[in-house]
Design a protein around this motif. Structure first.
Motif, mmCIF file in Angstrom:
data_model
loop_
_atom_site.group_PDB
_atom_site.id
_atom_site.type_symbol
_atom_site.label_atom_id
_atom_site.label_comp_id
_atom_site.label_asym_id
_atom_site.label_seq_id
_atom_site.Cartn_x
_atom_site.Cartn_y
_atom_site.Cartn_z
ATOM 1 N N HIS A 1 21.228 37.891 34.743
ATOM 2 C CA HIS A 1 21.583 37.903 36.162
ATOM 3 C C HIS A 1 21.880 36.476 36.640
ATOM 4 O O HIS A 1 22.883 36.229 37.319
ATOM 5 N N ALA A 2 21.023 35.533 36.267
ATOM 6 C CA ALA A 2 21.229 34.133 36.648
ATOM 7 C C ALA A 2 22.506 33.582 36.013
ATOM 8 O O ALA A 2 23.262 32.842 36.658
ATOM 9 N N MET A 3 22.759 33.933 34.764
ATOM 10 C CA MET A 3 23.962 33.468 34.077
ATOM 11 C C MET A 3 25.213 34.014 34.753
ATOM 12 O O MET A 3 26.187 33.288 34.977
ATOM 13 N N ARG A 4 25.206 35.287 35.113
ATOM 14 C CA ARG A 4 26.380 35.879 35.794
ATOM 15 C C ARG A 4 26.626 35.199 37.130
ATOM 16 O O ARG A 4 27.774 34.932 37.493
ATOM 17 N N ARG A 5 25.564 34.899 37.869
ATOM 18 C CA ARG A 5 25.718 34.161 39.133
ATOM 19 C C ARG A 5 26.276 32.768 38.890
ATOM 20 O O ARG A 5 27.177 32.313 39.579
ATOM 21 N N ARG A 6 25.722 32.097 37.901
ATOM 22 C CA ARG A 6 26.139 30.728 37.581
ATOM 23 C C ARG A 6 27.615 30.670 37.176
ATOM 24 O O ARG A 6 28.332 29.748 37.527
ATOM 25 N N LEU A 7 28.072 31.677 36.430
ATOM 26 C CA LEU A 7 29.449 31.699 35.938
ATOM 27 C C LEU A 7 30.417 32.396 36.895
ATOM 28 O O LEU A 7 31.610 32.478 36.610
ATOM 29 N N GLY A 8 29.899 32.907 38.002
ATOM 30 C CA GLY A 8 30.768 33.562 38.976
ATOM 31 C C GLY A 8 31.257 34.928 38.539
ATOM 32 O O GLY A 8 32.313 35.383 38.985
ATOM 33 N N ILE A 9 30.501 35.597 37.681
ATOM 34 C CA ILE A 9 30.875 36.957 37.260
ATOM 35 C C ILE A 9 29.803 37.941 37.739
ATOM 36 O O ILE A 9 29.329 38.788 37.000
ATOM 37 N N ASP A 10 29.468 37.806 39.024
ATOM 38 C CA ASP A 10 28.357 38.557 39.594
ATOM 39 C C ASP A 10 28.781 39.821 40.333
ATOM 40 O O ASP A 10 27.972 40.430 41.022
ATOM 41 N N THR A 11 30.044 40.223 40.190
ATOM 42 C CA THR A 11 30.488 41.507 40.732
ATOM 43 C C THR A 11 31.100 42.306 39.577
ATOM 44 O O THR A 11 31.551 41.710 38.583
ATOM 45 N N PRO A 12 31.133 43.615 39.681
ATOM 46 C CA PRO A 12 31.744 44.409 38.606
ATOM 47 C C PRO A 12 33.198 44.014 38.328
ATOM 48 O O PRO A 12 33.625 43.985 37.168
ATOM 49 N N GLU A 13 33.930 43.678 39.373
ATOM 50 C CA GLU A 13 35.335 43.301 39.188
ATOM 51 C C GLU A 13 35.460 41.986 38.422
ATOM 52 O O GLU A 13 36.293 41.858 37.515
ATOM 53 N N ARG A 14 34.648 41.015 38.778
ATOM 54 C CA ARG A 14 34.690 39.720 38.082
ATOM 55 C C ARG A 14 34.206 39.851 36.642
ATOM 56 O O ARG A 14 34.751 39.201 35.745
ATOM 57 N N LEU A 15 33.216 40.686 36.426
ATOM 58 C CA LEU A 15 32.731 40.912 35.071
ATOM 59 C C LEU A 15 33.818 41.575 34.228
ATOM 60 O O LEU A 15 34.057 41.179 33.084
ATOM 61 N N ALA A 16 34.485 42.578 34.787
ATOM 62 C CA ALA A 16 35.569 43.255 34.056
ATOM 63 C C ALA A 16 36.681 42.273 33.698
ATOM 64 O O ALA A 16 37.219 42.307 32.584
ATOM 65 N N ALA A 17 37.031 41.385 34.612
ATOM 66 C CA ALA A 17 38.067 40.387 34.336
ATOM 67 C C ALA A 17 37.624 39.444 33.213
ATOM 68 O O ALA A 17 38.424 39.089 32.336
ATOM 69 N N ALA A 18 36.369 39.050 33.213
ATOM 70 C CA ALA A 18 35.855 38.165 32.163
ATOM 71 C C ALA A 18 35.854 38.867 30.806
ATOM 72 O O ALA A 18 36.246 38.277 29.794
ATOM 73 N N VAL A 19 35.443 40.133 30.783
ATOM 74 C CA VAL A 19 35.454 40.899 29.530
ATOM 75 C C VAL A 19 36.883 41.029 29.021
ATOM 76 O O VAL A 19 37.148 40.875 27.829
ATOM 77 N N ASN A 20 37.823 41.293 29.929
ATOM 78 C CA ASN A 20 39.226 41.431 29.541
ATOM 79 C C ASN A 20 39.742 40.128 28.928
ATOM 80 O O ASN A 20 40.482 40.147 27.943
ATOM 81 N N ALA A 21 39.358 38.992 29.488
ATOM 82 C CA ALA A 21 39.794 37.696 28.953
ATOM 83 C C ALA A 21 39.215 37.466 27.551
ATOM 84 O O ALA A 21 39.911 36.968 26.667
ATOM 85 N N VAL A 22 37.985 37.845 27.352
ATOM 86 C CA VAL A 22 37.346 37.665 26.051
ATOM 87 C C VAL A 22 37.920 38.647 25.027
ATOM 88 O O VAL A 22 37.967 38.354 23.832
ATOM 89 N N ARG A 23 38.394 39.788 25.483
ATOM 90 C CA ARG A 23 38.969 40.783 24.579
ATOM 91 C C ARG A 23 40.117 40.180 23.769
ATOM 92 O O ARG A 23 40.241 40.414 22.576
ATOM 93 N N GLY A 24 40.947 39.379 24.432
ATOM 94 C CA GLY A 24 42.056 38.739 23.717
ATOM 95 C C GLY A 24 41.559 37.838 22.603
ATOM 96 O O GLY A 24 42.125 37.812 21.507
ATOM 97 N N VAL A 25 40.497 37.107 22.860
ATOM 98 C CA VAL A 25 39.910 36.241 21.838
ATOM 99 C C VAL A 25 39.388 37.091 20.681
ATOM 100 O O VAL A 25 39.575 36.746 19.507
#
Length: 177
Positions: free
Chosen positions: A107-131
Motif C-alpha cells: 500500500h505504501a509502495m503504491r502511494r509512493r509510486l503514484g499507482i494508488d488507484t485501480p486505473e493507475r495500477l492498470a496503466a502501470a501493469v500495461n507498461a510492464v507487460r511490454g517489458v
C-alpha cells in the motif's frame, strides 16, 4: 505513559482488543483458530501500522496474552504438546501479521509510486507487460493483459487453510474438524 515504547505497547494492545476472543474453545478447533486469524487479519488491515510495529515489541499486553492463551487452549485441547502449540500459534501469527505487513508495505509502495488507484495500477501493469513480452515472459505478459486470480483476502484465506491443514496433519487428536 513513560516512553515511546510504552505508548507503542498500549497502541498495539488497544488494537488487539478489537479481536473478539471466545471465553472457551468451541467444538470445532479449526473454526476457533480460523476465527482468531481472520479477525486478527481484519484488525491489522484496519490499522496498517499494527503489522509494521508488532514484530518490534514483545507481545505482552493483556489482550495479546488473552488471544494467545486462547490459541494455546485450542491446540492443546486437540492433543498438541504445549511446545508444539506455542510453535503452531506463532506460525499462525506470522502468517496473519506477516501478510498484513506485506499488504501495508505494498500500500505504501503504491502511494509512493503514484499507482494508488485501480486505473493507475492498470496503466502501470500495461507498461510492464511490454517489458515482459520483450523479455520472453509470455505467460506473465498474457496474465498482465487481463489480471485475474484471488485478491489479497482470498489469498489469505487460502493460505490459512493450507496452514490449518498442515497443523491438523501433525495433531494426534484429529477429531473435531
Amino acid at each position: 505513559v513513560m516512553s515511546k515504547d510504552g505508548l507503542v505497547d498500549l497502541m498495539l494492545d488497544a488494537a488487539t482488543a478489537e479481536v473478539p476472543v471466545p471465553a472457551e474453545p468451541g467444538p470445532d478447533w479449526r473454526a476457533d483458530l480460523r476465527g482468531i486469524a481472520t479477525e486478527s487479519w481484519a484488525m491489522a488491515k484496519r490499522h496498517l501500522w499494527f503489522a509494521q510495529l508488532v514484530p518490534t515489541r514483545p507481545p505482552l499486553g493483556p489482550h495479546m496474552l488473552r488471544r494467545t492463551e486462547f490459541q494455546l487452549r485450542v491446540l492443546v485441547g486437540r492433543g498438541a504438546a504445549l511446545g508444539e502449540a506455542v510453535a503452531y500459534a506463532a506460525l499462525l501469527d506470522r502468517h496473519v501479521f506477516g501478510g498484513a505487513q506485506q499488504e501495508a508495505e505494498e500500500h505504501a509502495m503504491r502511494r509512493r509510486l503514484g499507482i494508488d488507484t485501480p486505473e493507475r495500477l492498470a496503466a502501470a501493469v500495461n507498461a510492464v507487460r511490454g517489458v515482459a513480452e520483450q523479455g520472453g515472459h509470455e505467460l506473465l505478459a498474457r496474465w498482465m493483459e487481463e489480471p485475474s486470480g484471488p485478491d489479497m483476502d482470498e489469498q489469505f484465506t487460502l493460505s490459512l487453510t493450507f496452514l490449518l491443514d498442515g497443523i491438523e496433519a501433525r495433531l494426534p487428536n484429529r477429531e473435531g474438524r
